[in-house]
Structures are given as structure tokens and as C-alpha cells.
Design a protein around this motif. Sequence first.
Motif, PDB file in Angstrom:
ATOM      1  N   SER A 139      -0.056 -17.203  45.268  1.00  0.00           N
ATOM      2  CA  SER A 139       0.737 -17.109  44.034  1.00  0.00           C
ATOM      3  C   SER A 139       0.879 -15.647  43.638  1.00  0.00           C
ATOM      4  CB  SER A 139       0.053 -17.889  42.908  1.00  0.00           C
ATOM      5  OG  SER A 139      -0.209 -19.205  43.313  1.00  0.00           O
ATOM      6  N   ARG A 140       2.071 -15.106  43.827  1.00  0.00           N
ATOM      7  CA  ARG A 140       2.281 -13.678  43.568  1.00  0.00           C
ATOM      8  C   ARG A 140       2.152 -13.311  42.092  1.00  0.00           C
ATOM      9  NH1 ARG A 140       5.917 -14.817  47.796  1.00  0.00           N
ATOM     10  NH2 ARG A 140       7.562 -15.411  46.329  1.00  0.00           N
ATOM     11  N   LYS A 141       2.706 -14.131  41.202  1.00  0.00           N
ATOM     12  CA  LYS A 141       2.728 -13.796  39.772  1.00  0.00           C
ATOM     13  C   LYS A 141       1.709 -14.565  38.950  1.00  0.00           C
ATOM     14  CE  LYS A 141       7.563 -12.459  39.867  1.00  0.00           C
ATOM     15  NZ  LYS A 141       8.907 -12.675  39.279  1.00  0.00           N
ATOM     16  N   GLY A 142       1.216 -15.676  39.496  1.00  0.00           N
ATOM     17  CA  GLY A 142       0.194 -16.423  38.769  1.00  0.00           C
ATOM     18  C   GLY A 142       0.202 -17.900  39.103  1.00  0.00           C
ATOM     19  N   PHE A 143      -0.833 -18.576  38.618  1.00  0.00           N
ATOM     20  CA  PHE A 143      -0.927 -20.024  38.808  1.00  0.00           C
ATOM     21  C   PHE A 143      -1.550 -20.662  37.576  1.00  0.00           C
ATOM     22  CE2 PHE A 143      -4.990 -18.561  40.575  1.00  0.00           C
ATOM     23  CZ  PHE A 143      -5.904 -19.487  40.090  1.00  0.00           C
ATOM     24  N   ALA A 144      -1.348 -21.972  37.472  1.00  0.00           N
ATOM     25  CA  ALA A 144      -1.893 -22.722  36.336  1.00  0.00           C
ATOM     26  C   ALA A 144      -2.510 -24.018  36.841  1.00  0.00           C
ATOM     27  CB  ALA A 144      -0.794 -23.025  35.319  1.00  0.00           C
ATOM     28  N   VAL A 145      -3.648 -24.369  36.267  1.00  0.00           N
ATOM     29  CA  VAL A 145      -4.365 -25.597  36.616  1.00  0.00           C
ATOM     30  C   VAL A 145      -4.911 -26.217  35.332  1.00  0.00           C
ATOM     31  CG1 VAL A 145      -5.028 -24.797  38.926  1.00  0.00           C
ATOM     32  CG2 VAL A 145      -6.545 -24.361  37.002  1.00  0.00           C
ATOM     33  N   ASN A 146      -5.234 -27.506  35.398  1.00  0.00           N
ATOM     34  CA  ASN A 146      -5.863 -28.129  34.244  1.00  0.00           C
ATOM     35  C   ASN A 146      -7.099 -28.908  34.675  1.00  0.00           C
ATOM     36  OD1 ASN A 146      -4.614 -30.372  35.417  1.00  0.00           O
ATOM     37  ND2 ASN A 146      -3.054 -30.524  33.853  1.00  0.00           N
ATOM     38  N   PHE A 147      -7.968 -29.100  33.700  1.00  0.00           N
ATOM     39  CA  PHE A 147      -9.237 -29.785  33.894  1.00  0.00           C
ATOM     40  C   PHE A 147      -9.506 -30.680  32.689  1.00  0.00           C
ATOM     41  CE2 PHE A 147      -9.809 -25.800  36.214  1.00  0.00           C
ATOM     42  CZ  PHE A 147     -10.452 -26.187  37.368  1.00  0.00           C
ATOM     43  N   VAL A 148     -10.377 -31.661  32.859  1.00  0.00           N
ATOM     44  CA  VAL A 148     -10.841 -32.499  31.756  1.00  0.00           C
ATOM     45  C   VAL A 148     -12.030 -31.801  31.099  1.00  0.00           C
ATOM     46  CG1 VAL A 148     -11.844 -34.735  31.134  1.00  0.00           C
ATOM     47  CG2 VAL A 148     -10.068 -34.615  32.896  1.00  0.00           C
ATOM     48  N   HIS A 149     -12.007 -31.745  29.761  1.00  0.00           N
ATOM     49  CA  HIS A 149     -13.118 -31.175  28.988  1.00  0.00           C
ATOM     50  C   HIS A 149     -14.385 -32.003  29.163  1.00  0.00           C
ATOM     51  CE1 HIS A 149     -12.156 -27.862  26.328  1.00  0.00           C
ATOM     52  NE2 HIS A 149     -10.976 -28.382  26.081  1.00  0.00           N
ATOM     53  N   VAL A 150     -15.524 -31.349  29.080  1.00  0.00           N
ATOM     54  CA  VAL A 150     -16.792 -32.054  28.970  1.00  0.00           C
ATOM     55  C   VAL A 150     -16.729 -32.860  27.674  1.00  0.00           C
ATOM     56  CG1 VAL A 150     -19.279 -31.756  28.631  1.00  0.00           C
ATOM     57  CG2 VAL A 150     -18.057 -30.264  30.218  1.00  0.00           C
ATOM     58  N   PRO A 151     -17.119 -34.134  27.701  1.00  0.00           N
ATOM     59  CA  PRO A 151     -17.050 -34.951  26.486  1.00  0.00           C
ATOM     60  C   PRO A 151     -17.908 -34.372  25.366  1.00  0.00           C
ATOM     61  CG  PRO A 151     -17.524 -36.318  28.396  1.00  0.00           C
ATOM     62  CD  PRO A 151     -17.624 -34.890  28.844  1.00  0.00           C
ATOM     63  N   ALA A 152     -17.473 -34.636  24.149  1.00  0.00           N
ATOM     64  CA  ALA A 152     -18.253 -34.224  22.980  1.00  0.00           C
ATOM     65  C   ALA A 152     -19.597 -34.942  23.007  1.00  0.00           C
ATOM     66  CB  ALA A 152     -17.487 -34.560  21.709  1.00  0.00           C
ATOM     67  N   SER A 153     -20.549 -34.386  22.332  1.00  0.00           N
ATOM     68  CA  SER A 153     -21.882 -34.965  22.278  1.00  0.00           C
ATOM     69  C   SER A 153     -21.807 -36.435  21.867  1.00  0.00           C
ATOM     70  CB  SER A 153     -22.731 -34.175  21.284  1.00  0.00           C
ATOM     71  OG  SER A 153     -24.009 -34.741  21.190  1.00  0.00           O
ATOM     72  N   GLY A 154     -22.464 -37.268  22.640  1.00  0.00           N
ATOM     73  CA  GLY A 154     -22.509 -38.682  22.324  1.00  0.00           C
ATOM     74  C   GLY A 154     -21.448 -39.514  23.030  1.00  0.00           C
ATOM     75  N   GLU A 155     -20.383 -38.860  23.531  1.00  0.00           N
ATOM     76  CA  GLU A 155     -19.354 -39.600  24.263  1.00  0.00           C
ATOM     77  C   GLU A 155     -19.782 -39.780  25.713  1.00  0.00           C
ATOM     78  OE1 GLU A 155     -15.432 -37.968  23.972  1.00  0.00           O
ATOM     79  OE2 GLU A 155     -15.589 -37.683  21.821  1.00  0.00           O
ATOM     80  N   ARG A 156     -19.377 -40.896  26.292  1.00  0.00           N
ATOM     81  CA  ARG A 156     -19.709 -41.170  27.692  1.00  0.00           C
ATOM     82  C   ARG A 156     -18.618 -40.625  28.613  1.00  0.00           C
ATOM     83  NH1 ARG A 156     -22.297 -46.602  29.240  1.00  0.00           N
ATOM     84  NH2 ARG A 156     -20.672 -46.301  30.765  1.00  0.00           N
ATOM     85  N   THR A 157     -19.026 -40.184  29.782  1.00  0.00           N
ATOM     86  CA  THR A 157     -18.093 -39.740  30.805  1.00  0.00           C
ATOM     87  C   THR A 157     -17.792 -40.903  31.735  1.00  0.00           C
ATOM     88  OG1 THR A 157     -19.081 -37.534  30.759  1.00  0.00           O
ATOM     89  CG2 THR A 157     -17.744 -38.076  32.662  1.00  0.00           C
ATOM     90  N   ARG A 158     -16.519 -41.097  32.050  1.00  0.00           N
ATOM     91  CA  ARG A 158     -16.162 -42.137  33.012  1.00  0.00           C
ATOM     92  C   ARG A 158     -16.715 -41.771  34.380  1.00  0.00           C
ATOM     93  NH1 ARG A 158     -10.182 -42.189  32.385  1.00  0.00           N
ATOM     94  NH2 ARG A 158     -10.269 -42.118  34.644  1.00  0.00           N
ATOM     95  N   THR A 159     -17.253 -42.751  35.083  1.00  0.00           N
ATOM     96  CA  THR A 159     -17.795 -42.532  36.420  1.00  0.00           C
ATOM     97  C   THR A 159     -16.700 -42.004  37.333  1.00  0.00           C
ATOM     98  OG1 THR A 159     -19.343 -44.345  36.071  1.00  0.00           O
ATOM     99  CG2 THR A 159     -18.960 -43.660  38.353  1.00  0.00           C
TER     100      THR A 159
END
Length: 179
Positions: A117-137
Amino acid sequence: MPTQALRFRKLLMICDFERPFSLNDLGCGYGALLDYLALYHPQTPVDYLGIDLSAAMVRSAKRRWTGETIRFQQGVESPRSADYSIASGIFNVMLDQPFPLWEQLVEKTLTHLRKTSRKGFAVNFVHVPASGERTRTGLYCTSPERWSEFCRTHLSSHVRIIDDYGMSEFTLLVEPHSP
């Protein structure tokens, strides 16, 4: 889908729509990004290459889209350099992969995106869940700092974090440092 359009809008903040450019779309699926570009940026010529791991997705994309500047290819990496690259959602589902192995894959992919990528790239990720929330397996969740720091230090890049769009994810806009 409204969430997909919002996701594309954030990822495409890396691009300069004032002039024609080339774009690699890693994890292109059936070519949904082209729908978005046709709707919101029809005035800007884009030399587009969609890459996807799934042969079925590539076949579907080829049925939906044709044109001199639109190509699709099956694979895990782009065979060409482009002005920009995006990768939407490709890091989110790790299924039963061990965490360290998954993060090695993320590092390898980010390094490849920077290289192609000569000028740049973009990606996305899922945030770590807030305290007390469960993460999907099987879901890979991380913090913006984890990968923005990797891009700054290992890829010698400037990073902008976009995480104010009301979804449980964030987007990294990564541009090479100017010489």
C-alpha cells in the motif's frame, strides 16, 4: 446494510477521492465495497482488485461485477501494490485457532498490507468487551493500542484510531511516515 456502509465509510477515510487511485480489497467477499463506491463515490475512477480466500466468494463477485478496472482473485495476499488497501472484518473470527497463532497471522497480514500500500491502508477490529460482558467463542477481540503500536513501531507508520461510530469495533488508518 447500514452497519456495513458505516464500516466502509470509516475504512475509506484513508483514501483521497479527489483523484483516481488503485485499491486492494483484502477479504472482498462478493464485492460489496464496489456497491458502496458506486453509490457514494461514482465520480472517482478506482482501479480495484478484490482478493478473498473463498473461491465461492470470488466466483460470486465476478458474476456481480465486470469492468476494465475491476478484478477479483482468490488468495490470502494481494499480488500487486496499490495506492491503498483495506481489510474489513478479516481478523474478527479466529474460530479455534490458538490466540498466539492468530496474532502472528494478524502481524503477517498487516506487514503485507504496509508493503503493498503506497499511500496507506485501513483495517478494523472488534473491541475487547467492556468489563462484565462475555466474548463470543471464536471471536478475536483486541484493543486499539495493541495494533496501532505495532503499526507505529514495526511498520514505521502514522496511525489514526477511529472508534467513535457507535459499534463494538474500531478502525485503524495507517499511513507510511513521510520521508
